[in-house]
Design a protein around this motif. Sequence first.
Motif, short mmCIF file in Angstrom:
data_model
loop_
_atom_site.label_atom_id
_atom_site.label_comp_id
_atom_site.label_asym_id
_atom_site.label_seq_id
_atom_site.Cartn_x
_atom_site.Cartn_y
_atom_site.Cartn_z
N UNK A 23 0.84 -1.21 0.00
CA UNK A 23 0.00 0.00 0.00
C UNK A 23 0.87 1.25 0.00
N UNK A 24 1.93 1.21 0.82
CA UNK A 24 2.84 2.36 0.88
C UNK A 24 3.60 2.53 -0.42
N UNK A 25 3.87 1.42 -1.11
CA UNK A 25 4.61 1.49 -2.37
C UNK A 25 3.71 1.82 -3.55
N UNK A 26 2.45 2.04 -3.33
CA UNK A 26 1.52 2.39 -4.42
C UNK A 26 1.15 1.22 -5.31
N UNK A 27 1.23 0.01 -4.76
CA UNK A 27 0.93 -1.17 -5.56
C UNK A 27 -0.47 -1.70 -5.31
N UNK A 28 -1.27 -0.90 -4.57
CA UNK A 28 -2.67 -1.26 -4.33
C UNK A 28 -3.57 -0.12 -4.80
#
Length: 203
Positions: free
Chosen positions: A24-29
């Motif tokens: 989520x923090x890496x923008x993968x969600x």
Amino acid sequence: MQGMSERQYAARVGLSRGAIQKAKAAGRLVLHEDGSIDAEASDRLRAETTDPSKTRKAPATKLKPVPDSAVSAVGDTLREQGLAAPTTGGGTTFLQAKTANEVLKAQERRIRLAKLKGELVDRARAETLVFRLAREERDAWVTWPARVAALMAADLSEALEQGGDAASGASKPAVTTALIQRLLETHVRAQLDSLADLRPRLG
């Protein structure tokens, strides 16, 4: 809540909640306006951005090699029943092994049933009984000459006296082979009749 929580999505994809938080923090969600996770959109995004080489794979199950003796036993069992057996060095298929196992179970049940019906006896016990019976017969023959000698002597004397009387005072007839054979046959038959009463004691 429009979508899934971190805990719910972690359970859906089989990852820990911490891994979901990192994704989520890496923008993968893909998130809804309320911050919940759009599951289907996140699945697609993760599939596009995940490096296959870094995906953890379940360790391959290491199977133990089947001993040659076991394969040979399967082949022997199948051949005894007229079924197709594995060729030498060709390995055994699961179906062949399963068939052999079912055949062996059926044979075991048949043997157990025969034992319950009294149709089969323990081999070692049977050998012991036969040996005991043979020893009793041997002992009976070993002691037979001593027991029958006096009887044969009496029979021989009686036969000779009767032969002399029949000759009207003439000298007693000589001992002949035929006379000895007749006496022997009489006493041997009596011995065999007594041996017929010997029976293995199964109790």
